[in-house]
Design a protein around this motif. Structure first.
Motif, PDB file in Angstrom:
ATOM      1  N   GLU A  80      27.063  39.530  33.617  1.00 22.97           N
ATOM      2  CA  GLU A  80      27.361  40.096  32.303  1.00 22.97           C
ATOM      3  C   GLU A  80      28.761  40.718  32.273  1.00 22.97           C
ATOM      4  O   GLU A  80      29.525  40.511  31.338  1.00 22.97           O
ATOM      5  CB  GLU A  80      26.330  41.152  31.929  1.00 22.97           C
ATOM      6  N   LEU A  81      29.066  41.473  33.295  1.00 23.79           N
ATOM      7  CA  LEU A  81      30.370  42.136  33.338  1.00 23.79           C
ATOM      8  C   LEU A  81      31.495  41.140  33.562  1.00 23.79           C
ATOM      9  O   LEU A  81      32.579  41.266  32.994  1.00 23.79           O
ATOM     10  CB  LEU A  81      30.365  43.220  34.414  1.00 23.79           C
ATOM     11  N   SER A  82      31.235  40.139  34.364  1.00 25.11           N
ATOM     12  CA  SER A  82      32.240  39.101  34.600  1.00 25.11           C
ATOM     13  C   SER A  82      32.556  38.368  33.306  1.00 25.11           C
ATOM     14  O   SER A  82      33.725  38.068  33.012  1.00 25.11           O
ATOM     15  CB  SER A  82      31.736  38.125  35.660  1.00 25.11           C
ATOM     16  N   HIS A  83      31.549  38.090  32.507  1.00 18.91           N
ATOM     17  CA  HIS A  83      31.746  37.421  31.225  1.00 18.91           C
ATOM     18  C   HIS A  83      32.615  38.279  30.301  1.00 18.91           C
ATOM     19  O   HIS A  83      33.552  37.777  29.680  1.00 18.91           O
ATOM     20  CB  HIS A  83      30.392  37.120  30.586  1.00 18.91           C
ATOM     21  N   ALA A  84      32.309  39.562  30.212  1.00 17.32           N
ATOM     22  CA  ALA A  84      33.092  40.472  29.377  1.00 17.32           C
ATOM     23  C   ALA A  84      34.533  40.545  29.862  1.00 17.32           C
ATOM     24  O   ALA A  84      35.476  40.527  29.080  1.00 17.32           O
ATOM     25  CB  ALA A  84      32.458  41.866  29.356  1.00 17.32           C
ATOM     26  N   LEU A  85      34.716  40.617  31.159  1.00 17.70           N
ATOM     27  CA  LEU A  85      36.054  40.678  31.732  1.00 17.70           C
ATOM     28  C   LEU A  85      36.831  39.395  31.461  1.00 17.70           C
ATOM     29  O   LEU A  85      38.016  39.435  31.138  1.00 17.70           O
ATOM     30  CB  LEU A  85      35.969  40.946  33.245  1.00 17.70           C
ATOM     31  N   ASP A  86      36.167  38.249  31.567  1.00 17.30           N
ATOM     32  CA  ASP A  86      36.818  36.976  31.262  1.00 17.30           C
ATOM     33  C   ASP A  86      37.324  36.946  29.828  1.00 17.30           C
ATOM     34  O   ASP A  86      38.434  36.485  29.562  1.00 17.30           O
ATOM     35  CB  ASP A  86      35.853  35.807  31.469  1.00 17.30           C
ATOM     36  N   LYS A  87      36.512  37.431  28.904  1.00 18.06           N
ATOM     37  CA  LYS A  87      36.911  37.472  27.487  1.00 18.06           C
ATOM     38  C   LYS A  87      38.138  38.363  27.293  1.00 18.06           C
ATOM     39  O   LYS A  87      39.050  38.029  26.565  1.00 18.06           O
ATOM     40  CB  LYS A  87      35.767  37.987  26.611  1.00 18.06           C
TER      41      LYS A  87
END
Length: 92
Positions: A80-87
């Protein structure tokens, strides 16, 4: 003095960015120098980037709290955090 909530602080920052953008529009209308306009654009971009950082920090805290409450696995939280960081990083 009342401490601002994360939501209020984020909204305050967004309003400042909007004000900066309106100021840039006025500078263009007046025919200010390119250098002056670019300086203000740089400042607005930095301020907008900070809005993104604040939103990401809020997401981090909420995800961890929710993950601990639901006993999510470390992998779920990291995804979840990786996805947010990617965005967030994609905007650069």
């Amino acid at each position: 003095m009342k401490k601002l909530t994360e939501q209020e602080a984020l909204q305050r920052r967004i309003h400042k960015v909007i004000g900066q953008c309106n100021g840039i529009a006025r500078m263009v209308e007046r025919g200010d120098t390119c250098e002056a306009i670019l300086l203000q654009v740089s400042a607005a971009l930095s301020a907008l980037h900070r809005v993104g950082q604040m939103a990401l920090e809020r997401q981090l805290r909420e995800s961890v709290r929710e993950g601990l409450r639901k006993s999510d696995t470390e992998d779920v939280l990291c995804d979840e955090l990786s996805h947010a960081l990617d965005k967030f990083c994609a905007q650069a």
